[in-house]
Design a protein around this motif. Structure first.
Motif, PDB file in Angstrom:
ATOM      1  N   SER A  66     -19.841  56.757 -44.076  1.00  0.00           N
ATOM      2  CA  SER A  66     -19.764  55.315 -43.822  1.00  0.00           C
ATOM      3  C   SER A  66     -19.196  55.091 -42.420  1.00  0.00           C
ATOM      4  N   ILE A  67     -20.030  55.350 -41.402  1.00  0.00           N
ATOM      5  CA  ILE A  67     -19.528  55.199 -40.033  1.00  0.00           C
ATOM      6  C   ILE A  67     -19.240  53.731 -39.742  1.00  0.00           C
ATOM      7  N   TRP A  68     -18.387  53.514 -38.778  1.00  0.00           N
ATOM      8  CA  TRP A  68     -18.018  52.157 -38.396  1.00  0.00           C
ATOM      9  C   TRP A  68     -19.263  51.394 -37.930  1.00  0.00           C
ATOM     10  N   PRO A  69     -19.386  50.129 -38.305  1.00  0.00           N
ATOM     11  CA  PRO A  69     -20.570  49.351 -37.912  1.00  0.00           C
ATOM     12  C   PRO A  69     -20.751  49.274 -36.389  1.00  0.00           C
ATOM     13  N   GLU A  70     -19.659  49.236 -35.647  1.00  0.00           N
ATOM     14  CA  GLU A  70     -19.753  49.173 -34.184  1.00  0.00           C
ATOM     15  C   GLU A  70     -20.356  50.456 -33.610  1.00  0.00           C
ATOM     16  N   ILE A  71     -20.102  51.577 -34.283  1.00  0.00           N
ATOM     17  CA  ILE A  71     -20.665  52.851 -33.837  1.00  0.00           C
ATOM     18  C   ILE A  71     -22.161  52.884 -34.130  1.00  0.00           C
ATOM     19  N   HIS A  72     -22.523  52.435 -35.310  1.00  0.00           N
ATOM     20  CA  HIS A  72     -23.949  52.351 -35.671  1.00  0.00           C
ATOM     21  C   HIS A  72     -24.690  51.492 -34.655  1.00  0.00           C
ATOM     22  N   LYS A  73     -24.120  50.337 -34.318  1.00  0.00           N
ATOM     23  CA  LYS A  73     -24.749  49.432 -33.359  1.00  0.00           C
ATOM     24  C   LYS A  73     -24.856  50.084 -31.983  1.00  0.00           C
ATOM     25  N   SER A  74     -23.822  50.783 -31.555  1.00  0.00           N
ATOM     26  CA  SER A  74     -23.859  51.403 -30.222  1.00  0.00           C
ATOM     27  C   SER A  74     -24.950  52.475 -30.139  1.00  0.00           C
ATOM     28  N   ILE A  75     -25.177  53.180 -31.221  1.00  0.00           N
ATOM     29  CA  ILE A  75     -26.222  54.208 -31.264  1.00  0.00           C
ATOM     30  C   ILE A  75     -27.598  53.552 -31.124  1.00  0.00           C
ATOM     31  N   ILE A  76     -27.834  52.522 -31.910  1.00  0.00           N
ATOM     32  CA  ILE A  76     -29.114  51.799 -31.873  1.00  0.00           C
ATOM     33  C   ILE A  76     -29.325  51.146 -30.502  1.00  0.00           C
ATOM     34  N   ASP A  77     -28.273  50.479 -29.990  1.00  0.00           N
ATOM     35  CA  ASP A  77     -28.383  49.773 -28.707  1.00  0.00           C
ATOM     36  C   ASP A  77     -28.693  50.719 -27.547  1.00  0.00           C
ATOM     37  N   ALA A  78     -28.317  51.988 -27.673  1.00  0.00           N
ATOM     38  CA  ALA A  78     -28.575  52.968 -26.618  1.00  0.00           C
ATOM     39  C   ALA A  78     -30.025  53.452 -26.614  1.00  0.00           C
ATOM     40  N   GLY A  79     -30.791  53.102 -27.656  1.00  0.00           N
ATOM     41  CA  GLY A  79     -32.185  53.544 -27.724  1.00  0.00           C
ATOM     42  C   GLY A  79     -32.393  54.772 -28.587  1.00  0.00           C
ATOM     43  N   ILE A  80     -31.397  55.099 -29.405  1.00  0.00           N
ATOM     44  CA  ILE A  80     -31.524  56.225 -30.333  1.00  0.00           C
ATOM     45  C   ILE A  80     -32.117  55.686 -31.626  1.00  0.00           C
ATOM     46  N   THR A  81     -33.231  56.272 -32.058  1.00  0.00           N
ATOM     47  CA  THR A  81     -33.927  55.780 -33.240  1.00  0.00           C
ATOM     48  C   THR A  81     -33.645  56.627 -34.481  1.00  0.00           C
ATOM     49  N   VAL A  82     -33.290  57.893 -34.276  1.00  0.00           N
ATOM     50  CA  VAL A  82     -32.953  58.803 -35.374  1.00  0.00           C
ATOM     51  C   VAL A  82     -31.769  59.642 -34.925  1.00  0.00           C
ATOM     52  N   MET A  83     -30.781  59.778 -35.786  1.00  0.00           N
ATOM     53  CA  MET A  83     -29.676  60.690 -35.532  1.00  0.00           C
ATOM     54  C   MET A  83     -29.306  61.329 -36.857  1.00  0.00           C
ATOM     55  N   ASP A  84     -29.553  62.621 -36.975  1.00  0.00           N
ATOM     56  CA  ASP A  84     -29.233  63.375 -38.180  1.00  0.00           C
ATOM     57  C   ASP A  84     -28.272  64.484 -37.801  1.00  0.00           C
ATOM     58  N   ILE A  85     -27.233  64.674 -38.625  1.00  0.00           N
ATOM     59  CA  ILE A  85     -26.283  65.759 -38.404  1.00  0.00           C
ATOM     60  C   ILE A  85     -26.289  66.653 -39.636  1.00  0.00           C
ATOM     61  N   TYR A  86     -26.405  67.965 -39.403  1.00  0.00           N
ATOM     62  CA  TYR A  86     -26.390  68.963 -40.467  1.00  0.00           C
ATOM     63  C   TYR A  86     -25.187  69.876 -40.226  1.00  0.00           C
ATOM     64  N   ARG A  87     -24.721  70.525 -41.290  1.00  0.00           N
ATOM     65  CA  ARG A  87     -23.578  71.426 -41.180  1.00  0.00           C
ATOM     66  C   ARG A  87     -23.838  72.708 -41.945  1.00  0.00           C
ATOM     67  N   THR A  88     -23.405  73.821 -41.370  1.00  0.00           N
ATOM     68  CA  THR A  88     -23.291  75.092 -42.072  1.00  0.00           C
ATOM     69  C   THR A  88     -21.947  75.674 -41.673  1.00  0.00           C
ATOM     70  N   GLY A  89     -21.122  75.980 -42.646  1.00  0.00           N
ATOM     71  CA  GLY A  89     -19.763  76.415 -42.326  1.00  0.00           C
ATOM     72  C   GLY A  89     -19.086  75.332 -41.516  1.00  0.00           C
ATOM     73  N   ASN A  90     -18.573  75.696 -40.348  1.00  0.00           N
ATOM     74  CA  ASN A  90     -17.965  74.681 -39.485  1.00  0.00           C
ATOM     75  C   ASN A  90     -18.861  74.329 -38.286  1.00  0.00           C
ATOM     76  N   ARG A  91     -20.106  74.802 -38.279  1.00  0.00           N
ATOM     77  CA  ARG A  91     -21.048  74.507 -37.190  1.00  0.00           C
ATOM     78  C   ARG A  91     -21.865  73.269 -37.537  1.00  0.00           C
ATOM     79  N   LEU A  92     -21.937  72.326 -36.592  1.00  0.00           N
ATOM     80  CA  LEU A  92     -22.747  71.124 -36.739  1.00  0.00           C
ATOM     81  C   LEU A  92     -23.991  71.238 -35.870  1.00  0.00           C
ATOM     82  N   PHE A  93     -25.081  70.658 -36.349  1.00  0.00           N
ATOM     83  CA  PHE A  93     -26.346  70.608 -35.629  1.00  0.00           C
ATOM     84  C   PHE A  93     -26.823  69.164 -35.700  1.00  0.00           C
ATOM     85  N   MET A  94     -27.071  68.544 -34.544  1.00  0.00           N
ATOM     86  CA  MET A  94     -27.506  67.145 -34.511  1.00  0.00           C
ATOM     87  C   MET A  94     -28.899  67.052 -33.899  1.00  0.00           C
ATOM     88  N   ILE A  95     -29.760  66.296 -34.573  1.00  0.00           N
ATOM     89  CA  ILE A  95     -31.087  65.974 -34.064  1.00  0.00           C
ATOM     90  C   ILE A  95     -31.077  64.498 -33.695  1.00  0.00           C
TER      91      ILE A  95
END
Length: 109
Positions: A26-55
């Protein structure tokens, strides 16, 4: 559309990882808006162990420089980033001060 992939590590502590995942349910609404406003249409984060992978998929005119400038002028984004850094740590190949490290595509089908 453009696609970017990044890697970052979390601190290797199960409680820290669980808390980080909880915040991202449940990310902060202001963060969600900033992502969209920047022109990002998809943001997915995956985790294995302590490593994160973002598309990230973006509009064709997306610019990291524009996003960086928008983020620098947004105190809520700065607060979010400071909070996230308490959970995160740079991967071994990161340059000093670099968080999310852009990955090089080596195969495409």
């Amino acid at each position: 559309m453009k696609r970017y992939c990044f890697a970052l590590d979390l601190k290797d502590d199960e409680a820290v990882i669980a808390e980080y995942e909880g915040i991202h349910r449940s990310i902060w609404p202001e963060i969600h808006k900033s992502i969209i406003d920047a022109g990002i249409t998809v943001m997915d984060i995956y985790r294995t162990g302590n490593r994160l992978f973002m598309i990230m998929e973006t509009e064709d005119d997306f610019s990291f420089e524009k996003k960086d400038a928008m983020d620098a002028g947004n105190p809520v984004v700065q607060q979010w980033e400071a909070l996230m850094w308490t959970y995160q740590q740079a991967i071994p190949s990161a340059r000093p001060g670099e968080k999310w490290v852009m990955m090089k595509q080596i195969f495409s089908l």
